[in-house]
Design a protein around this motif. Structure first.
Motif, short mmCIF file in Angstrom:
data_model
loop_
_atom_site.label_atom_id
_atom_site.label_comp_id
_atom_site.label_asym_id
_atom_site.label_seq_id
_atom_site.Cartn_x
_atom_site.Cartn_y
_atom_site.Cartn_z
N ASP A 110 0.83 -1.18 -0.10
CA ASP A 110 0.05 0.05 -0.04
C ASP A 110 0.94 1.30 0.10
N THR A 146 -7.15 3.87 -4.83
CA THR A 146 -8.10 2.96 -4.69
C THR A 146 -9.39 3.69 -3.67
N SER A 169 -4.19 3.17 -1.14
CA SER A 169 -5.63 3.06 -0.55
C SER A 169 -6.00 4.49 -0.12
N SER A 185 -5.32 5.73 2.78
CA SER A 185 -6.03 5.51 3.93
C SER A 185 -5.65 6.47 4.91
N HIS A 243 -9.63 1.78 6.15
CA HIS A 243 -9.46 2.25 4.80
C HIS A 243 -7.88 1.30 4.29
#
Length: 276
Positions: A4, A204, A236, A238, A243
């Motif tokens: 990620d 994403t 992501s 996040s 997330h």
């Protein structure tokens, strides 16, 4: 490879997710590699300084990263979790043309593995508040957004990938602006990116924002590929535990559909390729 490459922690003004928890959660989900990419947005946020009075927005500190503490914590966690997960040092630079000198100085101060270049504001006006869009037609604010991006990538080179390249659509109350209307500008941006050996990211987070298409769009990915672009990361974006690592697998399928065979992680600002 489960990685990620767009992750925010308590060092970002819009997250309170402790970095220790991020790494612990990533290990639990079997992640191989993670890059912490907290926010720096000169022009709209101040740098954190010892003893300063911190301003808050909706409960979150309205400052840039506390750089020394950030670097120390990443280094400590890298040692603590050695053999369990690879931790890379990154940041997300919210660059504007008039803030480039500040980012040049910051980049020179610390060793980085990875930098996301994002256009988060234009003329110090935010998209999420509609301050940037207000008083402009949909055509005007979309074209102004991409013009700023083009101007920035022509002038600023210390980055790895362009983040969520069509971010403006996330905050476009008029709907997604037709790709064909801005394709010439996007083409010019991508030509500069490719010539400079840089890449773009698949972000994403489009899922949680309810967008009907990836970010950036398949049109942008296909154009990037057509022009010879190969460097793509997946992140992501996040800010919370739910997330982290979300839809990374689906992101790989999106890249395959767009014609890519590989994606990238980074070390010392250099891309490392992995099969999708």
């Amino acid at each position: 490879m489960f990685a990620d490459y767009h992750v925010h922690t308590e060092f970002s003004d819009d997250s309170v997710y402790p970095m220790e928890d991020v790494i612990r959660d990533a290990v639990k989900m079997g992640m191989d590699e993670i890059c912490i990419t907290d926010h720096v947005d000169y022009g709209v946020k101040t740098d954190w300084e010892e003893g300063m009075e911190i301003q808050y927005r909706k409960g979150d500190p309205l400052t840039n990263v506390d750089y020394p503490r950030y670097m120390e914590k990443i280094g400590r966690l890298r040692e603590e979790y050695a053999g369990k997960i690879t931790i890379r040092t990154g940041m997300e630079f919210g660059v504007q043309t008039h803030t480039i000198p500040q980012f040049e100085a910051l980049f020179a101060r610390y060793p980085f593995d990875f930098i996301i270049l994002s256009i988060h504001q234009v003329e110090d006006k935010e998209f999420w508040t509609q301050d940037f869009q207000r008083g402009r037609s949909q055509k005007e604010y979309n074209e102004r957004y991409y013009q700023e991006m083009l101007d920035v990538v022509k002038a600023y080179k210390n980055y790895s990938v362009l983040g969520h390249m069509d971010l403006i659509k996330r905050y476009d109350e008029a709907g997604i602006y037709p790709f064909g209307e801005v394709e010439p500008m996007i083409r010019e941006i991508l030509k500069v990116v490719i010539a400079d050996g840089k890449g773009i990211e698949l972000n994403t987070s489009f899922h949680r924002y309810g967008l009907a298409e990836p970010m950036p769009s398949m049109d942008i990915f296909r154009l990037y590929r057509e022009l010879g672009g190969e460097i793509v990361t997946i992140g992501s974006d996040s800010h919370k535990p739910e997330h982290l690592g979300a839809y990374i697998g689906e992101g790989k399928e999106i890249l395959k559909e767009a014609g890519f065979a590989r994606f990238c992680t980074f070390e010392n600002m250099k891309p490392v390729f992995h099969e999708l």
